[in-house]
Design a protein around this motif. Sequence first.
Motif, mmCIF file in Angstrom:
data_model
loop_
_atom_site.group_PDB
_atom_site.id
_atom_site.type_symbol
_atom_site.label_atom_id
_atom_site.label_comp_id
_atom_site.label_asym_id
_atom_site.label_seq_id
_atom_site.Cartn_x
_atom_site.Cartn_y
_atom_site.Cartn_z
ATOM 1 N N LYS A 17 0.798 -1.232 0.000
ATOM 2 C CA LYS A 17 0.000 0.000 0.000
ATOM 3 C C LYS A 17 0.834 1.287 0.000
ATOM 4 C CE LYS A 17 -3.670 -0.039 2.710
ATOM 5 N NZ LYS A 17 -4.651 -0.448 3.744
ATOM 6 N N PRO A 18 1.936 1.369 0.761
ATOM 7 C CA PRO A 18 2.716 2.607 0.725
ATOM 8 C C PRO A 18 3.349 2.909 -0.641
ATOM 9 C CG PRO A 18 3.253 1.342 2.690
ATOM 10 C CD PRO A 18 2.409 0.466 1.818
ATOM 11 N N ILE A 19 3.492 1.880 -1.475
ATOM 12 C CA ILE A 19 4.060 2.084 -2.809
ATOM 13 C C ILE A 19 3.010 1.830 -3.888
ATOM 14 C CG2 ILE A 19 6.440 1.564 -2.114
ATOM 15 C CD1 ILE A 19 5.922 -1.255 -3.551
ATOM 16 N N SER A 20 1.748 2.066 -3.536
ATOM 17 C CA SER A 20 0.648 1.700 -4.434
ATOM 18 C C SER A 20 0.736 2.393 -5.791
ATOM 19 C CB SER A 20 -0.699 1.955 -3.779
ATOM 20 O OG SER A 20 -0.884 3.315 -3.503
ATOM 21 N N GLU A 21 1.157 3.636 -5.832
ATOM 22 C CA GLU A 21 1.258 4.336 -7.116
ATOM 23 C C GLU A 21 2.289 3.650 -8.011
ATOM 24 O OE1 GLU A 21 2.442 8.746 -8.703
ATOM 25 O OE2 GLU A 21 1.295 8.624 -6.836
ATOM 26 N N LYS A 22 3.442 3.342 -7.449
ATOM 27 C CA LYS A 22 4.491 2.659 -8.203
ATOM 28 C C LYS A 22 4.045 1.240 -8.568
ATOM 29 C CE LYS A 22 8.522 2.096 -10.056
ATOM 30 N NZ LYS A 22 8.777 2.690 -11.360
ATOM 31 N N ALA A 23 3.368 0.560 -7.649
ATOM 32 C CA ALA A 23 2.883 -0.789 -7.921
ATOM 33 C C ALA A 23 1.905 -0.785 -9.096
ATOM 34 C CB ALA A 23 2.235 -1.384 -6.676
ATOM 35 N N ALA A 24 1.031 0.202 -9.146
ATOM 36 C CA ALA A 24 0.080 0.303 -10.258
ATOM 37 C C ALA A 24 0.823 0.526 -11.575
ATOM 38 C CB ALA A 24 -0.924 1.423 -10.004
ATOM 39 N N GLU A 25 1.825 1.391 -11.556
ATOM 40 C CA GLU A 25 2.643 1.616 -12.759
ATOM 41 C C GLU A 25 3.308 0.329 -13.210
ATOM 42 O OE1 GLU A 25 5.733 4.657 -12.879
ATOM 43 O OE2 GLU A 25 4.437 5.923 -11.661
ATOM 44 N N LEU A 26 3.914 -0.377 -12.266
ATOM 45 C CA LEU A 26 4.570 -1.646 -12.580
ATOM 46 C C LEU A 26 3.570 -2.640 -13.164
ATOM 47 C CD1 LEU A 26 6.834 -2.152 -9.432
ATOM 48 C CD2 LEU A 26 7.638 -1.825 -11.778
ATOM 49 N N PHE A 27 2.396 -2.714 -12.537
ATOM 50 C CA PHE A 27 1.368 -3.642 -12.994
ATOM 51 C C PHE A 27 0.991 -3.375 -14.441
ATOM 52 C CE2 PHE A 27 -3.096 -4.405 -13.893
ATOM 53 C CZ PHE A 27 -3.165 -5.783 -13.729
ATOM 54 N N TYR A 28 0.631 -2.136 -14.750
ATOM 55 C CA TYR A 28 0.174 -1.839 -16.109
ATOM 56 C C TYR A 28 1.310 -1.955 -17.117
ATOM 57 C CZ TYR A 28 -4.435 -0.782 -14.451
ATOM 58 O OH TYR A 28 -5.684 -0.902 -13.897
ATOM 59 N N ASP A 29 2.517 -1.570 -16.748
ATOM 60 C CA ASP A 29 3.659 -1.760 -17.650
ATOM 61 C C ASP A 29 3.830 -3.242 -17.970
ATOM 62 O OD1 ASP A 29 4.194 0.946 -17.758
ATOM 63 O OD2 ASP A 29 5.906 0.866 -16.378
ATOM 64 N N ARG A 30 3.745 -4.081 -16.949
ATOM 65 C CA ARG A 30 3.904 -5.519 -17.151
ATOM 66 C C ARG A 30 2.735 -6.087 -17.954
ATOM 67 N NH1 ARG A 30 7.814 -9.211 -17.618
ATOM 68 N NH2 ARG A 30 7.086 -11.249 -16.953
ATOM 69 N N LEU A 31 1.527 -5.662 -17.640
ATOM 70 C CA LEU A 31 0.345 -6.131 -18.354
ATOM 71 C C LEU A 31 0.466 -5.843 -19.847
ATOM 72 C CD1 LEU A 31 -2.524 -7.393 -18.124
ATOM 73 C CD2 LEU A 31 -3.379 -5.042 -17.895
ATOM 74 N N PHE A 32 0.849 -4.616 -20.187
ATOM 75 C CA PHE A 32 0.932 -4.221 -21.591
ATOM 76 C C PHE A 32 2.146 -4.827 -22.282
ATOM 77 C CE2 PHE A 32 -1.420 -0.216 -20.041
ATOM 78 C CZ PHE A 32 -2.632 -0.874 -20.094
ATOM 79 N N THR A 33 3.146 -5.204 -21.512
ATOM 80 C CA THR A 33 4.284 -5.935 -22.083
ATOM 81 C C THR A 33 3.848 -7.360 -22.422
ATOM 82 O OG1 THR A 33 5.921 -4.617 -20.885
ATOM 83 C CG2 THR A 33 6.624 -6.810 -21.614
ATOM 84 N N LEU A 34 3.097 -7.969 -21.521
ATOM 85 C CA LEU A 34 2.616 -9.334 -21.747
ATOM 86 C C LEU A 34 1.604 -9.403 -22.888
ATOM 87 C CD1 LEU A 34 2.170 -10.477 -18.035
ATOM 88 C CD2 LEU A 34 3.919 -11.279 -19.643
ATOM 89 N N ASP A 35 0.748 -8.402 -22.981
ATOM 90 C CA ASP A 35 -0.277 -8.389 -24.030
ATOM 91 C C ASP A 35 -0.568 -6.942 -24.440
ATOM 92 O OD1 ASP A 35 -2.418 -8.608 -25.758
ATOM 93 O OD2 ASP A 35 -3.565 -9.954 -24.465
ATOM 94 N N PRO A 36 0.181 -6.446 -25.423
ATOM 95 C CA PRO A 36 -0.002 -5.048 -25.857
ATOM 96 C C PRO A 36 -1.425 -4.731 -26.332
ATOM 97 C CG PRO A 36 2.031 -5.953 -26.759
ATOM 98 C CD PRO A 36 1.284 -7.097 -26.123
#
Length: 139
Positions: A17-36
């Motif tokens: 939770k304290p890094i939620s903004e960065k975690a969300a960025e990481l998540f979407y970057d990874r998601l779009f890398t896996l399936d653009p």
Amino acid sequence: MTPEQVTLVKDSWEKVKPISEKAAELFYDRLFTLDPSLKSLFKGDMSEQGKKLMATISLAVASLDRLETILPTVQALGKKHAVEYEVPESSYATVGEALIWTLGQGLGDDFTDDVKEAWLLTYTTLSAAMLSGTEEAAA
């Protein structure tokens, strides 16, 4: 889920939770890398989308010990994703992969095998409920 698994998910989420903004960025970057192709499903501000994602996960995690109370809402969310956002069922596995990867990045050494297993079970349970809403929308 066992009470121990619920505790592992809740305790580990508190660390994210304290890094939620960065975690969300990481998540979407990874998601779009896996399936653009999934990027086309997101029309708005990705920062706002990230906040919504983190809030949704927080609510789900907080409700894990009373899962039956949120399953109808989770099913409705699945239906909404199918009908309004046209989210393909195949994307659920990709989302799960991106989520688990993100948690591993965010938690580092705290992402033990037991924590990973608890999160996999959590995601599997919730995504199955969402998919049942998707099937309802298709019927």
